[in-house]
Design an enzyme around this catalytic site. Structure first.
Site, PDB file in Angstrom:
ATOM      1  CG  PHE A   1      31.962   1.071   9.114  1.00  0.00           C
ATOM      2  CD1 PHE A   1      32.145   1.448  10.442  1.00  0.00           C
ATOM      3  CD2 PHE A   1      33.066   1.101   8.265  1.00  0.00           C
ATOM      4  CE1 PHE A   1      33.394   1.842  10.905  1.00  0.00           C
ATOM      5  CE2 PHE A   1      34.304   1.500   8.714  1.00  0.00           C
ATOM      6  CZ  PHE A   1      34.468   1.870  10.035  1.00  0.00           C
TER       7      PHE A   1
ATOM      8  CE  LYS B   1      25.636  -1.695  -0.313  1.00  0.00           C
ATOM      9  NZ  LYS B   1      26.440  -2.024   0.912  1.00  0.00           N
TER      10      LYS B   1
ATOM     11  CD  GLU C   1      29.113  -4.964   3.433  1.00  0.00           C
ATOM     12  OE1 GLU C   1      28.665  -3.810   3.271  1.00  0.00           O
ATOM     13  OE2 GLU C   1      30.105  -5.397   2.823  1.00  0.00           O
ATOM     14  NE  ARG C   2      32.488  -2.900   7.177  1.00  0.00           N
ATOM     15  CZ  ARG C   2      33.720  -2.441   6.986  1.00  0.00           C
ATOM     16  NH1 ARG C   2      34.723  -2.973   7.665  1.00  0.00           N
ATOM     17  NH2 ARG C   2      33.960  -1.473   6.146  1.00  0.00           N
TER      18      ARG C   2
ATOM     19  CB  SER D   1      37.328   3.214   1.414  1.00  0.00           C
ATOM     20  OG  SER D   1      36.866   2.237   0.508  1.00  0.00           O
TER      21      SER D   1
ATOM     22  CB  CYS E   1      35.434  11.063   6.416  1.00  0.00           C
ATOM     23  SG  CYS E   1      34.119  12.252   6.667  1.00  0.00           S
TER      24      CYS E   1
ATOM     25  CD  GLU F   1      40.376   7.129   5.332  1.00  0.00           C
ATOM     26  OE1 GLU F   1      40.052   6.306   4.463  1.00  0.00           O
ATOM     27  OE2 GLU F   1      39.646   8.069   5.685  1.00  0.00           O
TER      28      GLU F   1
HETATM   29  P1  NAD Z   1      33.875   1.062   2.157  1.00  0.00           P
HETATM   30  O1  NAD Z   1      34.380   1.720   0.934  1.00  0.00           O
HETATM   31  O2  NAD Z   1      34.490  -0.212   2.593  1.00  0.00           O
HETATM   32  O3  NAD Z   1      32.300   0.752   2.017  1.00  0.00           O
HETATM   33  C1  NAD Z   1      31.398   1.736   1.554  1.00  0.00           C
HETATM   34  C2  NAD Z   1      30.274   1.034   0.799  1.00  0.00           C
HETATM   35  O4  NAD Z   1      30.824   0.360  -0.328  1.00  0.00           O
HETATM   36  C3  NAD Z   1      29.555  -0.011   1.635  1.00  0.00           C
HETATM   37  O5  NAD Z   1      28.172   0.087   1.382  1.00  0.00           O
HETATM   38  C4  NAD Z   1      30.127  -1.336   1.151  1.00  0.00           C
HETATM   39  O6  NAD Z   1      29.179  -2.387   1.157  1.00  0.00           O
HETATM   40  C5  NAD Z   1      30.549  -1.039  -0.273  1.00  0.00           C
HETATM   41  N1  NAD Z   1      31.782  -1.751  -0.665  1.00  0.00           N
HETATM   42  C6  NAD Z   1      32.821  -2.122   0.136  1.00  0.00           C
HETATM   43  N2  NAD Z   1      33.778  -2.729  -0.592  1.00  0.00           N
HETATM   44  C7  NAD Z   1      33.356  -2.737  -1.871  1.00  0.00           C
HETATM   45  C8  NAD Z   1      33.911  -3.221  -3.081  1.00  0.00           C
HETATM   46  N3  NAD Z   1      35.087  -3.820  -3.121  1.00  0.00           N
HETATM   47  N4  NAD Z   1      33.185  -3.056  -4.214  1.00  0.00           N
HETATM   48  C9  NAD Z   1      31.990  -2.434  -4.202  1.00  0.00           C
HETATM   49  N5  NAD Z   1      31.416  -1.972  -3.071  1.00  0.00           N
HETATM   50  C10 NAD Z   1      32.087  -2.105  -1.915  1.00  0.00           C
HETATM   51  O7  NAD Z   1      33.934   2.164   3.323  1.00  0.00           O
HETATM   52  P2  NAD Z   1      33.673   1.929   4.870  1.00  0.00           P
HETATM   53  O8  NAD Z   1      34.813   1.166   5.437  1.00  0.00           O
HETATM   54  O9  NAD Z   1      32.293   1.446   5.098  1.00  0.00           O
HETATM   55  O10 NAD Z   1      33.725   3.441   5.378  1.00  0.00           O
HETATM   56  C11 NAD Z   1      34.902   4.096   5.741  1.00  0.00           C
HETATM   57  C12 NAD Z   1      35.455   4.947   4.615  1.00  0.00           C
HETATM   58  O11 NAD Z   1      34.481   5.912   4.233  1.00  0.00           O
HETATM   59  C13 NAD Z   1      36.668   5.753   5.008  1.00  0.00           C
HETATM   60  O12 NAD Z   1      37.595   5.732   3.956  1.00  0.00           O
HETATM   61  C14 NAD Z   1      36.130   7.152   5.240  1.00  0.00           C
HETATM   62  O13 NAD Z   1      37.076   8.191   5.071  1.00  0.00           O
HETATM   63  C15 NAD Z   1      35.073   7.211   4.198  1.00  0.00           C
HETATM   64  N6  NAD Z   1      34.080   8.219   4.521  1.00  0.00           N
HETATM   65  C16 NAD Z   1      34.133   9.392   3.847  1.00  0.00           C
HETATM   66  C17 NAD Z   1      33.239  10.395   4.158  1.00  0.00           C
HETATM   67  C18 NAD Z   1      33.305  11.707   3.443  1.00  0.00           C
HETATM   68  O14 NAD Z   1      32.446  12.538   3.683  1.00  0.00           O
HETATM   69  N7  NAD Z   1      34.266  11.933   2.584  1.00  0.00           N
HETATM   70  C19 NAD Z   1      32.280  10.201   5.153  1.00  0.00           C
HETATM   71  C20 NAD Z   1      32.255   8.972   5.823  1.00  0.00           C
HETATM   72  C21 NAD Z   1      33.163   7.984   5.496  1.00  0.00           C
END
Ligand code: NAD
Length: 481
Positions: free
Chosen positions: A151, A175, A178-179, A228, A283, A381
């Site tokens: 997101f 994909k 969704e937020r 994450s 991140c 984090e």
């Molecule tokens: P998230 O893991 O909640 O969601 C990422 C994606 O996974 C979304 O498309 C979501 O729909 C899907 N998802 C969420 N929960 C899931 C589950 N239980 N099973 C399968 N799919 C699932 O992450 P977020 O909250 O959207 O983003 C923030 C996180 O992303 C932070 O941890 C941040 O550090 C990380 N991030 C890392 C980088 C990097 O370059 N390393 C860059 C941006 C964000």
């Protein structure tokens, strides 16, 4: 006025399934609903993969220069629509307009890199590897690629992925989170206007169910993921087990080491921007300041003053320095982290203020002093506007502390001493390193990737390494009788 319901984009058609499960989308600055997003599942993912697979042979055989021109047209449309995109990002993500503009700029730069990629797609050749035998190495597309995005960068991260994957000759299923579905939809509409053939770029909205369908789908060849750490780990494991190529960028805990000789005023500004910018939902956010003694007191004093005065407010207010968090649940999680920090014995030395009125998902900026490395707030984090100060006696101790983190996304040092900066840059175990730079985000032609627990996979999300991810090599050895 509420926006219309969003749709999936499959095989060149927008479909809004009338009876589908859906989720409300919110404006985090106001707490108002701004639309609904359909939650696709196995059926939608399968339809999108079929469309992508059908479009693959013709797209793969389209000359790379023509593919690059198509991405170039998308880039032009992104450029023309960049203010609108930034406003969408600010509205659905909550980051300030300035931050949103910067992130859209970074996304367009990734499309620019992709449009120039044909030169990098060239392989290599060697005549006479044996007598009368020649070898030629080609870079070919991997096939159908899926991109799963978080997101916090609703435009930039989809644009890290799709343009480059497409220039390399793959077809793509996006994909998005969704937020923040509106920005992704806008990108796909611009791609449609730029004349991409049907099925080359597809969009499936959804959450975990859609992600599981992607990881398990037998006809997806590669998965690019950013999100994450726990989800990255699962996506990596499941997709790999299903025989796919995977690159999963994950979470972070970034350390900012401040030496006693650091130039105080600009250092405080850089640390505050790193830790509290985008409300800490980055991140690359610095979340632990490692203050090298002597000098921690004056640093903490200056940071505390700045934190108390930070302007927290809605994304579209030009005076806002810290926007809201993405959802009330995230705000609750951050509040629980602050309680946990207190319970662990850290001291809250500064708390900012939040707007008195309105329904936005604001959390005040918090500064902790007296944090010890073994505390959970120093290791996990938090993804919110919380900064921890850990005091150490030397640079070497600071580097050692940072290197004990299970993450290794980014790190920075603040100093006037070139030798100390060199020692830090050499010794730190992180992929993105700043010297007097608090958010060391590499440009699109460089590799954006962390080390250790911040990534599952062996390549980077941008630059030449990303091009390697989106291609596979073929070596043709030939002899003519
Ligand atoms: P998230 O893991 O909640 O969601 C990422 C994606 O996974 C979304 O498309 C979501 O729909 C899907 N998802 C969420 N929960 C899931 C589950 N239980 N099973 C399968 N799919 C699932 O992450 P977020 O909250 O959207 O983003 C923030 C996180 O992303 C932070 O941890 C941040 O550090 C990380 N991030 C890392 C980088 C990097 O370059 N390393 C860059 C941006 C964000």
């Amino acid at each position: 006025m509420a926006a219309p319901a969003l749709g999936h984009y499959i095989g060149g058609r927008w479909t809004v399934p009338p009876s589908a499960r859906s989720l409300e989308v919110w404006n985090p600055s106001t707490g108002d609903p701004i639309g609904t997003v359909p939650l696709g599942g196995a059926a939608e993912v399968d339809a999108a993969v079929r469309a992508a697979r059908e479009a693959l042979p013709a797209w793969r055989d389209t000359p790379p220069l023509e593919r690059a021109r198509a991405v170039g047209r998308l880039r032009e449309r992104l450029e023309a629509g960049r203010e609108e995109l930034a406003r969408l990002v600010a509205r659905e993500n909550g980051k300030t307009l300035k931050e949103a503009r910067g992130s859209v700029r970074r996304g367009i730069e990734a499309a620019e890199f992709a449009a120039g990629a044909p030169a990098l797609l060239q392989g290599s050749a060697l005549r006479n590897v044996g007598r009368g035998v020649d070898a030629v190495e080609y870079r070919e597309p991997v096939g159908v690629v899926a991109g799963i995005t978080p997101f916090n960068f609703p435009v930039m991260i989809p644009l890290w992925m799709a343009p480059l994957a497409l220039v390399c000759g793959n077809t793509f299923v996006l994909k998005p989170s969704e937020r923040v579905p509106f920005s992704a939809e806008r990108i796909v509409r611009l791609a449609e206007e730029s004349g991409l053939p049907p099925g080359v770029l597809n969009l499936v909205h959804g959450g975990p169910e859609a992600v599981e369908a992607i990881t398990d789908h037998p006809h997806i060849d590669a998965v690019a993921f950013v999100g994450s750490a726990p989800v990255a780990r699962t996506v990596y494991a499941r997709s790999s087990a299903a025989g796919k190529r995977v690159l999963a960028l994950a979470g972070a805990k970034n350390h900012l080491i401040v030496l006693p000789d650091a130039d105080l005023a600009p250092t405080v500004e850089a640390v505050v921007a790193s830790a509290y910018g985008q409300a800490g939902e980055r991140c690359l956010a610095g979340s632990v300041v490692v203050a090298v003694e002597p000098g921690a007191d004056r640093l903490v004093f200056a940071l505390a003053e700045r934190v108390r005065g930070l302007r927290v407010g809605p994304a579209d207010d030009p005076a806002t320095e810290v926007g809201p968090l993405i959802r009330p649940e995230q705000r609750q999680r951050v509040a629980e982290w602050v309680e946990r920090g207190r319970a662990e014995g850290a001291q809250v030395v500064a708390v900012g203020t939040v707007p008195a009125a309105g329904g936005g998902f604001f959390h005040p900026p918090v500064l902790f002093d007296g944090v010890r490395p073994e505390m959970a707030i120093a290791q996990e984090e938090i993804f919110g506007p919380v900064l921890c100060v850990v005091r150490v006696g030397s640079l070497a101790e600071g580097i050692d502390l940072a290197n004990r983190s299970r993450y290794g996304n980014a790190a920075a040092v603040f100093t006037r001493d070139g030798r100390a900066a060199r020692e830090f840059a050499h010794g730190i175990q992180a992929g993105m390193v700043g010297v007097n730079v608090g958010v060391p985000a590499p440009l699109a032609q460089f590799p954006f990737v962390g080390w250790k627990g911040s990534v599952f996979g062996s390549l980077a999300a941008t630059g030449r390494e990303a091009l390697e991810f989106y291609t596979r090599t073929k070596v043709v050895t030939s002899r003519w009788f």
